[in-house]
Design a protein around this motif. Structure first.
Motif, mmCIF file in Angstrom:
data_model
loop_
_atom_site.group_PDB
_atom_site.id
_atom_site.type_symbol
_atom_site.label_atom_id
_atom_site.label_comp_id
_atom_site.label_asym_id
_atom_site.label_seq_id
_atom_site.Cartn_x
_atom_site.Cartn_y
_atom_site.Cartn_z
ATOM 1 N N TRP A 185 0.871 -1.171 0.000
ATOM 2 C CA TRP A 185 0.000 0.000 0.000
ATOM 3 C C TRP A 185 0.911 1.225 0.000
ATOM 4 O O TRP A 185 1.721 1.418 0.900
ATOM 5 C CB TRP A 185 -0.915 0.031 1.221
ATOM 6 C CG TRP A 185 -1.744 1.288 1.221
ATOM 7 C CD1 TRP A 185 -1.411 2.497 1.769
ATOM 8 C CD2 TRP A 185 -3.006 1.476 0.578
ATOM 9 N NE1 TRP A 185 -2.390 3.423 1.521
ATOM 10 C CE2 TRP A 185 -3.392 2.823 0.787
ATOM 11 C CE3 TRP A 185 -3.858 0.634 -0.138
ATOM 12 C CZ2 TRP A 185 -4.583 3.346 0.296
ATOM 13 C CZ3 TRP A 185 -5.051 1.159 -0.620
ATOM 14 C CH2 TRP A 185 -5.402 2.496 -0.402
ATOM 15 N N GLU A 206 -2.857 8.201 5.492
ATOM 16 C CA GLU A 206 -2.808 7.043 6.386
ATOM 17 C C GLU A 206 -3.842 5.996 6.007
ATOM 18 O O GLU A 206 -5.025 6.297 5.823
ATOM 19 C CB GLU A 206 -3.049 7.504 7.830
ATOM 20 C CG GLU A 206 -2.888 6.408 8.870
ATOM 21 C CD GLU A 206 -1.451 5.949 9.009
ATOM 22 O OE1 GLU A 206 -1.234 4.812 9.468
ATOM 23 O OE2 GLU A 206 -0.539 6.730 8.673
ATOM 24 N N LYS A 264 -4.312 1.527 6.776
ATOM 25 C CA LYS A 264 -3.848 0.198 7.140
ATOM 26 C C LYS A 264 -4.869 -0.815 6.660
ATOM 27 O O LYS A 264 -6.066 -0.676 6.932
ATOM 28 C CB LYS A 264 -3.674 0.076 8.666
ATOM 29 C CG LYS A 264 -2.558 0.933 9.225
ATOM 30 C CD LYS A 264 -1.188 0.467 8.753
ATOM 31 C CE LYS A 264 -0.078 1.312 9.374
ATOM 32 N NZ LYS A 264 1.262 0.896 8.892
ATOM 33 N N GLU A 310 -7.005 -6.815 8.790
ATOM 34 C CA GLU A 310 -6.413 -8.153 8.897
ATOM 35 C C GLU A 310 -7.214 -9.162 8.096
ATOM 36 O O GLU A 310 -6.648 -10.095 7.520
ATOM 37 C CB GLU A 310 -6.334 -8.569 10.369
ATOM 38 C CG GLU A 310 -5.687 -9.932 10.591
ATOM 39 C CD GLU A 310 -4.295 -10.040 9.986
ATOM 40 O OE1 GLU A 310 -3.955 -11.125 9.448
ATOM 41 O OE2 GLU A 310 -3.544 -9.044 10.036
ATOM 42 N N TYR A 341 4.167 -1.009 3.621
ATOM 43 C CA TYR A 341 3.543 0.297 3.459
ATOM 44 C C TYR A 341 4.624 1.291 3.055
ATOM 45 O O TYR A 341 5.731 1.273 3.608
ATOM 46 C CB TYR A 341 2.855 0.744 4.746
ATOM 47 C CG TYR A 341 1.692 -0.138 5.132
ATOM 48 C CD1 TYR A 341 0.407 0.134 4.687
ATOM 49 C CD2 TYR A 341 1.889 -1.270 5.929
ATOM 50 C CE1 TYR A 341 -0.661 -0.675 5.034
ATOM 51 C CE2 TYR A 341 0.834 -2.091 6.279
ATOM 52 C CZ TYR A 341 -0.437 -1.791 5.825
ATOM 53 O OH TYR A 341 -1.495 -2.612 6.167
#
Length: 492
Positions: free
Chosen positions: A417, A422, A424, A427, A450
């Motif tokens: 990514w 920002e 994330k 999972e 990242y």
């Protein structure tokens, strides 16, 4: 003193090659010096042929025998009369006088008839043969923003000659009269379709001979005159050896997109030749130009799930696919959208690389929506057993950019990514991709990284394109350079 003939043959060849590669003027006369020079300079002279409608017959007469194998690129540049911008109607070149030469239909037929006599592999260059089309009027540049030169030849002239719009930070805001004049000029160009085939229902004139030596077909973003997607069928269906298409159409204005999308559906689903391996579609869009002429309430492209699904179905036979802006990855991957509980029967058995754009990838999007998109990409990848690289990307001006990338390299697979904001990955998205890697690559080595996407004032898409692993497949190299110039010129 050492004479030319006393030099080693390898050194003489190297010197001649340097001269051929660096000479800016006409080098055809060098070929008449001797047979040694002829071999080098004819190869350079004939590797790219630029044809106007007036030179097609000359091409048939000059490029014969062993010279055919030297040709890598044929660029047919149709020059329209200067008054064509004055009409809103579809342009039919059958109505125009080309100084006694044949009309456009006749020009295409002459060119195809000439190429139909070429045999494969005898007359095919080892690098293949590209056929490029464009149409322009010498006066087009007068009706466009500053220094937009459509007669420019980017293959042989410095790319820096192609300029972008004036920097809005250095110029006053346009008046309403400026906006109205620019809108009319742009509208006249972009709404004037060049009709390749039909006029007065003369279907018989559209019958073309089959050509199997052309391996790549190209329409670049540099030109605003559009070829009617409906008519493209009668070109593509007769290129029986076609392996690659690079198609960079101008984006329609919002009010016309539904009509053009119907044409795109037909083009993608029914008109692409079965020999095709690589398809690149880049819908050209210059946001600053659009900002000047857009109607109130117009912002961005209207998504078309129908075009996405048509392209998804047709792409199952491809090895490489890139679709930028013309569709949204969310619509392309819709059958795999969570919770996709049933196996999807479609398979991309040959697909090695795929690059798509999506408006979902932006900092103000719902993070779950982004995660669903990334998971759907992983579920689709289970039906792509030979996939090497997948990239989904997006950006906005000089504000933000982002890339989601999956890459397979031997016994290691990587999800990356890259953005300047920002994010994330959930999972459960990564868990789904681990299953994909195990099912398609039979290992458990999935790494996740990242990275920051640097934003230095360069405008999208030039801000993101250099960071794509598949940038060479997203658009033509000349177009890539032009977009870089447009995007970076803001800061000069």
């Amino acid at each position: 003193m050492t004479s030319w003939s006393n030099l080693p043959a390898e050194l003489r060849l190297a010197i001649l090659q340097i001269v051929a590669d660096t000479s800016m003027g006409h080098i055809a006369t060098y070929a008449s010096v001797c047979s040694e020079w002829q071999e080098v300079f004819e190869a350079k002279s004939f590797e790219r042929i630029v044809l106007s409608q007036r030179r097609v017959l000359e091409f048939a007469q000059i490029v014969q025998g062993p010279r055919r194998r030297l040709v890598k690129h044929i660029w047919l540049r149709i020059e329209l009369s200067d008054d064509d911008h004055s009409s809103y109607k579809t342009i039919s070149l059958r109505e125009m006088d080309f100084e006694g030469r044949d009309n456009f239909v006749g020009v295409i037929k002459v060119l195809f008839t000439t190429l139909s006599a070429w045999e494969r592999p005898r007359d095919l260059n080892k690098e293949g043969l590209t056929l490029e089309f464009c149409a322009y009027s010498p006066s087009d540049s007068e009706h466009m923003p500053k220094d937009r030169d459509f007669a420019h030849d980017p293959y042989s002239e410095p790319a820096e000659e192609i300029s972008a719009l004036p920097n809005p930070r250095e110029h006053p805001a346009p008046t309403q009269l400026d906006r109205d004049n620019l809108f009319r000029n742009i509208f006249r160009l972009t709404k004037s379709y060049v009709s390749i085939m039909w006029f007065n229902n003369d279907y018989e004139s559209a019958v073309l001979p089959e050509v199997n030596v052309v391996t790549s077909f190209l329409i670049r973003r540099q030109y605003y005159r559009k070829f009617d997607p409906n008519d493209m069928y009668y070109i593509l269906v007769n290129l029986t050896g076609l392996e690659s298409i690079i198609y960079e159409p101008q984006r329609e204005w919002i009010t016309s997109q539904s009509e053009s999308d119907i044409c795109y559906c037909r083009l993608f689903e029914y008109m692409l030749p079965p020999s095709l391996k690589r398809l690149t579609v880049f819908e050209n869009y210059e946001e600053e130009l659009a900002a000047v002429i857009a109607a109130p309430g117009e912002s961005g492209r209207v998504r078309s799930p129908e075009v996405s699904q048509a392209l998804m179905r047709r792409s199952q036979a491809l090895e490489h696919l890139s679709a930028a802006f013309i569709i949204d990855a969310m619509d392309f991957l819709r059958p795999f959208w969570p919770p996709a509980s049933q196996p999807i029967p479609w398979s991309w058995a040959k697909l090695k690389t795929i690059a798509l754009t999506s408006q979902v990838l932006k900092p103000d999007s719902n993070r779950d929506l982004i995660s669903y998109l990334c998971e759907a990409a992983g579920l689709a990848a289970r039906n792509m057993p030979n996939l090497e690289i997948m990239e989904i990307w997006n950006g906005d001006g000089d504000k933000h950019g982002s890339i989601f990338r999956f890459c397979n390299e031997e016994m290691v697979s990587t999800i990356t990514w890259q953005s300047n904001w920002e994010m994330k990955l959930a999972e459960w998205v990564l868990s789904s991709w681990r299953i994909t890697v195990y099912e398609t690559r039979h290992h458990n080595n999935l790494s996740v990284r990242y990275a920051n996407l640097p934003m230095d004032g360069t405008r999208f898409p030039a801000s993101v394109l250099p960071h794509l692993k598949l940038k060479d497949q997203v658009l033509h190299p000349v177009s890539f350079r032009q977009i870089q110039l447009i995007g970076t010129s803001r800061n000069k």
